[in-house]
Motif scaffolding. Sequence first.
Motif, mmCIF file in Angstrom:
data_model
loop_
_atom_site.group_PDB
_atom_site.id
_atom_site.type_symbol
_atom_site.label_atom_id
_atom_site.label_comp_id
_atom_site.label_asym_id
_atom_site.label_seq_id
_atom_site.Cartn_x
_atom_site.Cartn_y
_atom_site.Cartn_z
ATOM 1 N N GLY A 178 0.783 -1.230 0.000
ATOM 2 C CA GLY A 178 0.000 0.000 0.000
ATOM 3 C C GLY A 178 0.810 1.273 0.000
ATOM 4 N N CYS A 179 2.104 1.207 -0.287
ATOM 5 C CA CYS A 179 2.899 2.431 -0.387
ATOM 6 C C CYS A 179 2.528 3.181 -1.669
ATOM 7 C CB CYS A 179 4.402 2.111 -0.405
ATOM 8 S SG CYS A 179 5.031 1.483 1.164
ATOM 9 N N THR A 180 2.606 4.495 -1.624
ATOM 10 C CA THR A 180 2.299 5.316 -2.783
ATOM 11 C C THR A 180 3.577 5.971 -3.294
ATOM 12 O OG1 THR A 180 0.066 5.793 -1.991
ATOM 13 C CG2 THR A 180 0.972 7.271 -3.660
ATOM 14 N N ASP A 213 2.538 19.931 1.976
ATOM 15 C CA ASP A 213 1.969 18.911 2.860
ATOM 16 C C ASP A 213 2.399 19.100 4.309
ATOM 17 O OD1 ASP A 213 4.595 18.280 2.345
ATOM 18 O OD2 ASP A 213 4.283 16.111 2.403
ATOM 19 N N ASP A 289 1.254 7.538 -8.244
ATOM 20 C CA ASP A 289 0.306 8.657 -8.164
ATOM 21 C C ASP A 289 0.975 9.933 -8.652
ATOM 22 O OD1 ASP A 289 -2.111 10.033 -7.377
ATOM 23 O OD2 ASP A 289 -0.970 10.836 -5.690
ATOM 24 N N PRO A 311 1.996 3.475 3.807
ATOM 25 C CA PRO A 311 0.592 3.092 3.626
ATOM 26 C C PRO A 311 -0.350 4.043 4.371
ATOM 27 C CG PRO A 311 1.915 1.150 4.054
ATOM 28 C CD PRO A 311 2.817 2.334 4.253
ATOM 29 N N GLU A 312 -1.545 4.170 3.865
ATOM 30 C CA GLU A 312 -2.531 5.071 4.445
ATOM 31 C C GLU A 312 -2.772 4.730 5.916
ATOM 32 O OE1 GLU A 312 -7.081 6.644 3.458
ATOM 33 O OE2 GLU A 312 -6.063 5.252 2.103
ATOM 34 N N GLY A 313 -2.877 5.773 6.723
ATOM 35 C CA GLY A 313 -3.109 5.564 8.154
ATOM 36 C C GLY A 313 -1.852 5.602 8.987
ATOM 37 N N SER A 315 1.258 7.659 10.232
ATOM 38 C CA SER A 315 1.732 9.028 10.354
ATOM 39 C C SER A 315 3.254 9.060 10.229
ATOM 40 C CB SER A 315 1.298 9.610 11.706
ATOM 41 O OG SER A 315 1.772 10.924 11.866
#
Length: 457
Positions: A178-180, A213, A289, A311-313, A315
């Motif tokens: 899940g890495c972007t 960001d 992305d 991954p999402e979630g 921090s």
Amino acid sequence: MAQKPSIPKGTRDFSPLEVQRRRYIMSIIQTHFENYGFMPIETPSFENSDTLMGKYGEEGDRLIFKILNSGDYLKKTREEDLTQGNEAALTPKISEKALRYDLTVPFARYVVQHQNDIAFPFKRYQIQNVWRADRPQKGRFREFTQCDADVVGSNSLLQEVELIQLYDAVFTSLQLDGCTIKINNRKILAGIAEVIGAEDKLIDFTVALDKLDKIGKEKVQQEMLDKGIAGEAIEKLDPVFTLSGGYAEKMKSIKSLLNDSAVGMRGIEELEFINDFIQRIPLKTAQLDLDITLARGLNYYTGCIFEVAAPEGISMGSIGGGGRYDDLTGIFGMKDMSGVGISFGLDRIYLVLEQLNLFPPSVRAGVEALFVNFGANEAAYCAGWVSRFRESGIKSELYPDAAKMKKQMTYADRNEIPYVIIAGENEINAGKLTLKHMATGEEEKLDPQDIIQRLSN
């Protein structure tokens, strides 16, 4: 009472378990580096100051650790340099060397210095420490390890494709799904600056945008204003700040914005080539992305730029980054030598794996089997088997003293040793060893070769 010793802020000691876990990550990264044809080099921890200064922009230069000249470091200074507090004039006279800020500029210096011994394109990797005089915070240290892979001597965008695949391969092996992988192109940023009429402020524009960001839209806009970018130009950036959707949708929107910018359209063409190639050979666990606000503030990037988000979630700041630099070696007199590279943030990857509990149980510190010491005769009997265990690849040790059994068991517990080997008079007479499973307390009297075979497997 003596004062308790300490270490500088932004540095760390590593426990045995932490070292083992770091080595686990590095071994996976190194394996994939070499699978992709990259060869290892190492460069000194410090360089001549003129090698590093001026290569990272104004902000980067401030974060470089300078090393005072040895001996009488004030001998080259004049009294007015000291009394006037002229930092720019004073620093070169008292400090001629500096700790490396990253591995890329030293690599460029290496290529130029050894160009007659190198076959191009040259693919190298480095896993070494770097230092930055940054403000310490979670995931940001003053001393940390970079794991870099670069290739110089090729303009082909297939190199960018391979580096994206390399990221995906490493994170797949680490089970970090899940890495972007965020991608942008400095040509697109140059095109945006051109379209809004701020091409003369490109560096200030990209440095500010790179903080979006971290500090948000309003503070980025204020920083741009402070750097002399006109308010009317900043208003034209609204489509950039609000860009959303998938890769293709974002690309369509940015095309309409950059339609009149030749340099911007070249950047779009490069990103389309890379994305088309990745679609033919899909990534396994990561996703690509398009992030038009990604700028990466280092001055030497000229083409595609990358940044990897956890991954999402989770921090955490970026866990990897890099990009194309068309003429980095030119700063050392070697023109027209394009390169592209990426870096893995070892320390942040460690924190992410720890948070997600992704370190395999086999990644542990210490020995696997502790031989109990009952005295001279028993120790002599065990010593031979300890050697046999080690020859079979089983990490083993004999307790050094004939201490009470409780003390030796406590030692095994505190060091999380999974097996204890017991050899008393009965075992010696029978030619056996007793294997104690520390997790369950179960004991088995076995032939030593059977234990070796079991633990080896």
